[in-house]
Design a protein around this motif. Sequence first.
Motif, short mmCIF file in Angstrom:
data_model
loop_
_atom_site.label_atom_id
_atom_site.label_comp_id
_atom_site.label_asym_id
_atom_site.label_seq_id
_atom_site.Cartn_x
_atom_site.Cartn_y
_atom_site.Cartn_z
N LEU A 1 39.73 38.73 47.38
CA LEU A 1 39.82 37.85 46.23
C LEU A 1 38.92 36.68 46.57
O LEU A 1 39.03 36.13 47.67
N ILE B 1 38.13 40.01 41.93
CA ILE B 1 38.96 40.97 42.65
C ILE B 1 38.03 42.10 43.06
O ILE B 1 37.47 42.80 42.21
N THR C 1 45.04 33.75 30.07
CA THR C 1 43.98 34.39 30.84
C THR C 1 43.48 35.68 30.20
O THR C 1 44.14 36.25 29.32
N ALA D 1 41.26 39.25 31.79
CA ALA D 1 40.65 39.92 32.94
C ALA D 1 39.80 41.08 32.42
O ALA D 1 40.22 41.80 31.51
N GLN E 1 36.46 33.16 44.92
CA GLN E 1 36.11 32.25 43.85
C GLN E 1 35.04 31.33 44.41
O GLN E 1 35.17 30.84 45.53
N VAL F 1 38.94 37.58 36.64
CA VAL F 1 40.07 36.98 35.94
C VAL F 1 39.68 35.55 35.62
O VAL F 1 39.28 34.79 36.52
N HIS G 1 36.45 31.39 37.59
CA HIS G 1 36.86 32.79 37.59
C HIS G 1 37.18 33.26 39.01
O HIS G 1 36.65 32.75 39.98
N MET G 2 38.09 34.20 39.06
CA MET G 2 38.49 34.85 40.30
C MET G 2 37.89 36.25 40.31
O MET G 2 37.94 36.96 39.30
N THR H 1 45.83 37.13 38.35
CA THR H 1 45.02 37.72 39.41
C THR H 1 45.86 38.67 40.26
O THR H 1 45.44 39.79 40.56
#
Length: 149
Positions: free
Chosen positions: A92, A111, A34, A36, A94, A50, A108-109, A74
């Motif tokens: 959080l 935050i 990953t 970020a 997505q 992320v 992707h996530m 994440t």
Amino acid sequence: MAKSPLPPRDAECIFCKIVAGELPCHKVHEDEHTIAFMDIFPASPGHVLVIPKDHHPDLLAMPDDLLGPVMAATRRVALAVAKSQGPDGMNLFQANGVAAGQTVFHFHMHILPRRTGDGVLSTEHGKRAGDHAMLAREAEALRGALADM
């Protein structure tokens, strides 16, 4: 999970270009699977994305064995956001597909550090009870879909 020398990528994907080092980013974390970095169109101060290094357009295309590393990264970055930003809360999220607001088709996530009253995202969902007959039909359909998987 074995790592290939070059992760699968989409030559037109902005996130794949970031992973390949072809585009700059404000990186905050990187591990085997990953990366970020700060969102360049932040919804709130401290907004971080992320992503997996491999290209997968959305959650439905993500391999099961990559979901764990993405969520672990994440959580790690979210802990750092909490420590460095001191937000009142955190979202959080997505998105999958245009209708859901997805604009970059690489899983992707988000935050999102939150401050009380910042108005960044609506929290109006859940204020009205759902129709229990409809919920029962939807649950039955979902159980059937899960049984077929």
